[in-house]
Design an enzyme around this catalytic site. Structure first.
Site, PDB file in Angstrom:
ATOM      1  N   CYS A 123       0.205   3.159   7.762  1.00 53.13           N
ATOM      2  CA  CYS A 123       1.254   2.187   7.435  1.00 53.13           C
ATOM      3  C   CYS A 123       2.230   2.002   8.608  1.00 53.13           C
ATOM      4  O   CYS A 123       1.856   1.452   9.627  1.00 53.13           O
ATOM      5  CB  CYS A 123       1.956   2.557   6.138  1.00 53.13           C
ATOM      6  SG  CYS A 123       2.820   1.142   5.425  1.00 53.13           S
ATOM      7  N   HIS A 179      -2.286   2.986   2.391  1.00 52.97           N
ATOM      8  CA  HIS A 179      -1.882   4.385   2.199  1.00 52.97           C
ATOM      9  C   HIS A 179      -3.028   5.173   1.557  1.00 52.97           C
ATOM     10  O   HIS A 179      -3.043   5.355   0.329  1.00 52.97           O
ATOM     11  CB  HIS A 179      -0.635   4.460   1.307  1.00 52.97           C
ATOM     12  CG  HIS A 179       0.648   4.238   2.047  1.00 52.97           C
ATOM     13  ND1 HIS A 179       1.321   5.250   2.696  1.00 52.97           N
ATOM     14  CD2 HIS A 179       1.370   3.106   2.262  1.00 52.97           C
ATOM     15  CE1 HIS A 179       2.421   4.761   3.259  1.00 52.97           C
ATOM     16  NE2 HIS A 179       2.473   3.463   3.018  1.00 52.97           N
ATOM     17  N   GLU A 227      -3.521   8.274   1.427  1.00 53.41           N
ATOM     18  CA  GLU A 227      -3.090   9.520   0.779  1.00 53.41           C
ATOM     19  C   GLU A 227      -2.689   9.290  -0.673  1.00 53.41           C
ATOM     20  O   GLU A 227      -2.644  10.239  -1.462  1.00 53.41           O
ATOM     21  CB  GLU A 227      -1.932  10.163   1.567  1.00 53.41           C
ATOM     22  CG  GLU A 227      -0.543   9.568   1.336  1.00 53.41           C
ATOM     23  CD  GLU A 227      -0.324   8.227   2.045  1.00 53.41           C
ATOM     24  OE1 GLU A 227      -1.271   7.710   2.670  1.00 53.41           O
ATOM     25  OE2 GLU A 227       0.806   7.703   1.938  1.00 53.41           O
TER      26      GLU A 227
END
Ligand code: MN
Length: 240
Positions: free
Chosen positions: A112, A217, A219
């Site tokens: 990001c 993202h 994660e």
């Protein structure tokens, strides 16, 4: 059992709290690195820049994490009302860190804001705000009140790229929590993924051991096998 690679994650400085500045990172990053077999360690951007060569030596991999906007002055852009959470300390720290990490060919995963500062550090520029600059673009700023794992749009990955090989697919749906994006890619970067509207969603440095940046993202998508694979390949690359 092989030792766990030490993975440095850039922490975000919070200054708006009614207490001393605090460095923090969402736990999802730590979980993703741990699950992939790495040992995640937070790196506060208050550390002296002069310590960076030693830090680059000691860590096995680096994650440029999400956060506020990069100062537009660093890429010939313009401040506008949508640009928020600029942190000069972090901009300076990461701009000094990135060339050292690449020089040492330590694995680098940019997420990001991470892909944005990577691009700026290497001489590229950004759209200060996607909706203002590209009115026909899809919505990319699915925050703050939307689940961070909301799959907002499709991303198409370039054939033959390292990213396509790792993800095992050339098309996937991703979350999207950004209002900025790469405008002019830095000369060293290869653009390897786009959203359906042409917004750049991933870059890589093909000649490096592992240097990939994604605008989404991963994660926040721990259940997606492709995202697990991205962290796994990153941590594996960090095994010397
Ligand atoms: Mn997006």
């Amino acid at each position: 059992m092989p030792s766990q690679p030490l993975i440095a994650l850039i922490a975000t400085r919070q200054t708006h709290l009614k207490r001393a500045p605090t460095y923090e990172i969402p736990k999802a990053y730590l979980d993703a690195i741990l699950t992939a077999g790495g040992l995640p360690i937070l790196l506060p951007t208050s550390l002296p820049i002069t310590t960076l060569p030693e830090l680059v030596n000691r860590f096995d991999g680096f994650v440029l994490s999400g956060g506020g906007d990069v100062d537009p002055a660093l890429y010939g852009g313009h401040l506008n009302a949508t640009v928020h959470s600029i942190d000069p300390e972090r901009d300076a720290f990461e701009r000094a860190l990135i060339p050292l990490v690449l020089q040492a060919d330590k694995p680098l995963l940019a997420i990001c804001r991470g892909v944005q500062i990577l691009n700026v550090a290497l001489g590229g520029s950004l759209y200060e705000d996607i909706p203002s600059a590209l009115p026909a673009a899809l919505r990319h700023d699915w925050y703050p009140d939307i689940p961070r794992d909301y799959l907002a749009h499709t991303v198409e990955i370039e054939q033959g790229s390292r990213l396509a090989e790792i993800l095992g697919t050339r098309k996937l749906r991703t979350n999207s929590l950004h209002h900025q994006a790469i405008r002019q890619p830095a000369p060293a970067l290869e653009v390897v993924a786009y959203a359906e509207d042409g917004v750049i969603e991933a870059v890589e440095l093909p000649r490096k051991r592992f240097a990939i940046g994604v605008q989404w993202h991963p994660e926040c998508l721990p259940e997606e096998p492709a995202m697990q694979k991205l962290f796994l390949e990153f941590v594996n690359a960090a095994h010397n």
